[in-house]
Design a protein around this motif. Structure first.
Motif, PDB file in Angstrom:
ATOM      1  N   ASP A 203      28.614  53.196  27.153  1.00  0.00           N
ATOM      2  CA  ASP A 203      29.245  51.872  27.195  1.00  0.00           C
ATOM      3  C   ASP A 203      30.724  51.932  27.568  1.00  0.00           C
ATOM      4  OD1 ASP A 203      26.914  50.581  26.807  1.00  0.00           O
ATOM      5  OD2 ASP A 203      27.371  49.728  24.845  1.00  0.00           O
ATOM      6  N   GLN A 204      31.385  53.022  27.233  1.00  0.00           N
ATOM      7  CA  GLN A 204      32.782  53.178  27.664  1.00  0.00           C
ATOM      8  C   GLN A 204      32.849  53.327  29.188  1.00  0.00           C
ATOM      9  OE1 GLN A 204      34.422  55.196  23.524  1.00  0.00           O
ATOM     10  NE2 GLN A 204      34.107  56.482  25.271  1.00  0.00           N
ATOM     11  N   GLU A 205      31.879  54.047  29.735  1.00  0.00           N
ATOM     12  CA  GLU A 205      31.786  54.181  31.199  1.00  0.00           C
ATOM     13  C   GLU A 205      31.449  52.832  31.840  1.00  0.00           C
ATOM     14  OE1 GLU A 205      32.338  56.851  33.217  1.00  0.00           O
ATOM     15  OE2 GLU A 205      32.972  58.015  31.477  1.00  0.00           O
ATOM     16  N   VAL A 206      30.556  52.084  31.181  1.00  0.00           N
ATOM     17  CA  VAL A 206      30.170  50.756  31.678  1.00  0.00           C
ATOM     18  C   VAL A 206      31.405  49.858  31.749  1.00  0.00           C
ATOM     19  CG1 VAL A 206      28.862  48.641  31.143  1.00  0.00           C
ATOM     20  CG2 VAL A 206      27.761  50.871  30.899  1.00  0.00           C
ATOM     21  N   LEU A 207      32.223  49.912  30.700  1.00  0.00           N
ATOM     22  CA  LEU A 207      33.456  49.105  30.719  1.00  0.00           C
ATOM     23  C   LEU A 207      34.321  49.501  31.922  1.00  0.00           C
ATOM     24  CD1 LEU A 207      35.356  46.994  29.459  1.00  0.00           C
ATOM     25  CD2 LEU A 207      36.376  48.838  28.113  1.00  0.00           C
ATOM     26  N   GLY A 208      34.434  50.811  32.152  1.00  0.00           N
ATOM     27  CA  GLY A 208      35.203  51.295  33.302  1.00  0.00           C
ATOM     28  C   GLY A 208      34.703  50.696  34.611  1.00  0.00           C
ATOM     29  N   GLU A 209      33.370  50.641  34.752  1.00  0.00           N
ATOM     30  CA  GLU A 209      32.767  50.067  35.969  1.00  0.00           C
ATOM     31  C   GLU A 209      33.040  48.563  36.061  1.00  0.00           C
ATOM     32  OE1 GLU A 209      31.310  51.753  38.511  1.00  0.00           O
ATOM     33  OE2 GLU A 209      31.952  53.516  37.383  1.00  0.00           O
ATOM     34  N   LEU A 210      32.962  47.872  34.922  1.00  0.00           N
ATOM     35  CA  LEU A 210      33.219  46.421  34.908  1.00  0.00           C
ATOM     36  C   LEU A 210      34.684  46.126  35.261  1.00  0.00           C
ATOM     37  CD1 LEU A 210      31.192  45.405  31.709  1.00  0.00           C
ATOM     38  CD2 LEU A 210      30.665  44.717  34.047  1.00  0.00           C
ATOM     39  N   VAL A 211      35.594  46.988  34.783  1.00  0.00           N
ATOM     40  CA  VAL A 211      37.013  46.814  35.107  1.00  0.00           C
ATOM     41  C   VAL A 211      37.219  47.015  36.613  1.00  0.00           C
ATOM     42  CG1 VAL A 211      39.372  47.677  34.731  1.00  0.00           C
ATOM     43  CG2 VAL A 211      37.836  47.405  32.783  1.00  0.00           C
ATOM     44  N   LYS A 212      36.513  47.996  37.194  1.00  0.00           N
ATOM     45  CA  LYS A 212      36.590  48.214  38.657  1.00  0.00           C
ATOM     46  C   LYS A 212      36.210  46.935  39.401  1.00  0.00           C
ATOM     47  CE  LYS A 212      35.575  53.056  39.109  1.00  0.00           C
ATOM     48  NZ  LYS A 212      34.480  54.004  39.253  1.00  0.00           N
ATOM     49  N   MET A 213      35.179  46.245  38.872  1.00  0.00           N
ATOM     50  CA  MET A 213      34.681  45.041  39.534  1.00  0.00           C
ATOM     51  C   MET A 213      35.604  43.839  39.301  1.00  0.00           C
ATOM     52  SD  MET A 213      30.769  45.748  38.310  1.00  0.00           S
ATOM     53  CE  MET A 213      30.199  44.067  38.256  1.00  0.00           C
ATOM     54  N   LYS A 214      36.128  43.739  38.077  1.00  0.00           N
ATOM     55  CA  LYS A 214      36.825  42.505  37.706  1.00  0.00           C
ATOM     56  C   LYS A 214      38.349  42.620  37.640  1.00  0.00           C
ATOM     57  CE  LYS A 214      32.752  40.745  35.300  1.00  0.00           C
ATOM     58  NZ  LYS A 214      32.526  39.432  35.930  1.00  0.00           N
ATOM     59  N   VAL A 215      38.866  43.815  37.366  1.00  0.00           N
ATOM     60  CA  VAL A 215      40.332  44.018  37.339  1.00  0.00           C
ATOM     61  C   VAL A 215      40.642  45.328  38.080  1.00  0.00           C
ATOM     62  CG1 VAL A 215      42.318  43.591  35.816  1.00  0.00           C
ATOM     63  CG2 VAL A 215      40.026  43.299  34.888  1.00  0.00           C
ATOM     64  N   PRO A 216      40.365  45.376  39.396  1.00  0.00           N
ATOM     65  CA  PRO A 216      40.437  46.648  40.127  1.00  0.00           C
ATOM     66  C   PRO A 216      41.790  47.357  40.056  1.00  0.00           C
ATOM     67  CG  PRO A 216      40.145  44.765  41.630  1.00  0.00           C
ATOM     68  CD  PRO A 216      39.906  44.268  40.256  1.00  0.00           C
ATOM     69  N   ALA A 217      42.882  46.596  39.984  1.00  0.00           N
ATOM     70  CA  ALA A 217      44.216  47.225  39.949  1.00  0.00           C
ATOM     71  C   ALA A 217      44.379  48.106  38.711  1.00  0.00           C
ATOM     72  CB  ALA A 217      45.302  46.158  39.993  1.00  0.00           C
ATOM     73  N   VAL A 218      43.837  47.665  37.574  1.00  0.00           N
ATOM     74  CA  VAL A 218      43.929  48.443  36.330  1.00  0.00           C
ATOM     75  C   VAL A 218      43.052  49.694  36.434  1.00  0.00           C
ATOM     76  CG1 VAL A 218      43.430  48.455  33.839  1.00  0.00           C
ATOM     77  CG2 VAL A 218      44.584  46.489  34.856  1.00  0.00           C
ATOM     78  N   ALA A 219      41.861  49.529  37.017  1.00  0.00           N
ATOM     79  CA  ALA A 219      40.962  50.680  37.189  1.00  0.00           C
ATOM     80  C   ALA A 219      41.632  51.743  38.063  1.00  0.00           C
ATOM     81  CB  ALA A 219      39.655  50.216  37.829  1.00  0.00           C
ATOM     82  N   GLU A 220      42.316  51.273  39.091  1.00  0.00           N
ATOM     83  CA  GLU A 220      42.989  52.181  40.029  1.00  0.00           C
ATOM     84  C   GLU A 220      44.140  52.919  39.328  1.00  0.00           C
ATOM     85  OE1 GLU A 220      45.420  53.788  42.989  1.00  0.00           O
ATOM     86  OE2 GLU A 220      46.140  51.944  42.061  1.00  0.00           O
ATOM     87  N   LEU A 221      44.862  52.204  38.484  1.00  0.00           N
ATOM     88  CA  LEU A 221      45.969  52.800  37.706  1.00  0.00           C
ATOM     89  C   LEU A 221      45.439  53.908  36.791  1.00  0.00           C
ATOM     90  CD1 LEU A 221      49.101  52.370  36.629  1.00  0.00           C
ATOM     91  CD2 LEU A 221      47.937  51.232  34.735  1.00  0.00           C
ATOM     92  N   MET A 222      44.337  53.612  36.094  1.00  0.00           N
ATOM     93  CA  MET A 222      43.726  54.586  35.182  1.00  0.00           C
ATOM     94  C   MET A 222      43.318  55.846  35.942  1.00  0.00           C
ATOM     95  SD  MET A 222      43.458  53.098  32.064  1.00  0.00           S
ATOM     96  CE  MET A 222      42.011  53.662  31.169  1.00  0.00           C
ATOM     97  N   GLU A 223      42.715  55.632  37.104  1.00  0.00           N
ATOM     98  CA  GLU A 223      42.245  56.754  37.916  1.00  0.00           C
ATOM     99  C   GLU A 223      43.416  57.604  38.432  1.00  0.00           C
ATOM    100  OE1 GLU A 223      39.152  56.337  41.389  1.00  0.00           O
ATOM    101  OE2 GLU A 223      38.404  55.448  39.519  1.00  0.00           O
ATOM    102  N   ARG A 224      44.452  56.899  38.892  1.00  0.00           N
ATOM    103  CA  ARG A 224      45.611  57.582  39.471  1.00  0.00           C
ATOM    104  C   ARG A 224      46.271  58.514  38.462  1.00  0.00           C
ATOM    105  NH1 ARG A 224      48.125  53.272  41.291  1.00  0.00           N
ATOM    106  NH2 ARG A 224      49.947  53.226  39.918  1.00  0.00           N
TER     107      ARG A 224
END
Length: 339
Positions: A203-224
């Motif tokens: 479910d933590q991974e699922v949240l990560g995927e949902l953030v990619k879909m809905k708040v991509p800038a934050v997902a990108e920051l986390m990845e960077r």
């Protein structure tokens, strides 16, 4: 008079659930919020009384779902949680079962693990202190020991003590708390507390995927910056926002969790992230990101529980169980492949 004054001040420093307010508690803004919220609570209480008409039963319906989203009055909370979660049915179908678990043979290792966590459970709550009368530690111990023997695959895991503690504070009933804990761990939260914690990691991974879909800038920051989601949100999932968000807000989230299931956790998480997107994006390094995630769970946005709950159903946009199930499937495979 001094005694009366001291008593009044003490009552003020301790919330209705027994939690001591921190030294930096903002009484002024809380008073302002609560005087407004009291009006809502009164209005909802009248509507719920009409809905229940003195009966101890309720049928699931769109109206009930709407009412639950707007908050269950505290005097009806335990009853509604029991009914909509299926805990009431289970309890009625298994009379005497809870008592038999308490009287049966015990696993010493399990008992020891639970005993170790007793004093660590809500040290800031006066009802859980050894000096309290009645002391809820004893009730908590019973519920956890019974559950560990009921669900041997899970046994006991840290985090369950806080959830059981909240259930006890609301139901004021040992057996009901046991059956509600069973509803949460056995059905609502898929595989969060088993030794491998596969459901939780998924479910933590699922949240990560949902953030990619809905708040991509934050997902990108986390990845960077190489920040794994588990570092910033694991306690949100394990403790269901206990000690993360204010008590009243947690209870409003749980109202919906018992009725609508685990997708509510994603709605809350996405709302916190989306609402504070600009603030999170100010982070320039790893520790900074972790700190921002601590900050976004504080302040008026989360204290104003009524507005917050309206937000969780609008801010993240549509979020179907089908989407979550599909993501869970792919994320579970990913977690398993990582070993």
């Amino acid at each position: 008079m001094a005694g009366l004054e001291d008593g009044r001040e003490w009552a003020y420093r301790v919330d209705p659930y027994g939690f001591e307010r921190p030294d930096d508690f903002d009484y002024a803004s809380y008073e302002a919020f609560f005087s407004r919220y009291l009006v809502v609570l009164t209005r909802r209480a009248i509507k719920w009384s009409k809905l229940l008409k003195g009966k101890n039963s309720i049928q699931k319906s769109l109206k009930v779902k709407r009412y639950i989203r707007k908050g269950i009055p505290n005097e009806h909370r335990a009853l509604i949680w029991m009914i909509v979660s299926g805990a009431q049915t289970n309890m009625e179908q298994n009379p005497g079962y809870y008592q038999r678990l308490l009287e049966g043979e015990k696993n010493d290792k399990l008992v020891e693990a639970i005993k170790t966590d007793m004093n660590r459970t809500f040290p800031d709550n006066v009802k859980f202190r050894k000096t309290a009368d009645p002391c809820l530690q004893h009730t908590l111990y019973n519920v956890l020991v019974a559950y560990g023997h009921h669900n041997k695959a899970v046994g006991y895991c840290q985090g369950m003590n806080f959830i059981a503690g909240y259930l006890i504070l609301i139901t004021k009933n040992e057996e009901e708390s046991f059956w509600l804990l069973d509803a949460l761990i056995g059905r609502i939260l898929p595989d969060y507390y088993s030794p491998a914690m596969l459901g939780l990691k998924t479910d933590q991974e699922v949240l990560g995927e949902l953030v990619k879909m809905k708040v991509p800038a934050v997902a990108e920051l986390m990845e960077r910056h190489g920040v794994m989601w588990t570092l910033v949100v694991s306690r949100w999932f394990i403790c269901l926002f206990i000690d993360i968000l204010p008590v009243e807000t947690v209870l409003r989230i749980w109202d919906c969790l018992f009725y609508e299931g685990s997708k509510i956790i994603f709605r809350v998480a996405l709302t916190l992230i989306k609402q504070h997107q600009a603030f999170i994006l100010e982070a320039t390094n790893f520790p900074d990101i972790c700190d921002k995630f601590k900050q976004i769970t504080k302040g008026t946005f989360v204290t104003e529980c009524h507005t917050f709950m309206q937000k969780i159903f609008t801010e993240p946009g549509s979020l179907s169980m089908a989407t979550i199930d599909k993501l869970r499937e792919t994320c579970r495979e990913k977690v398993l492949s990582q070993g």
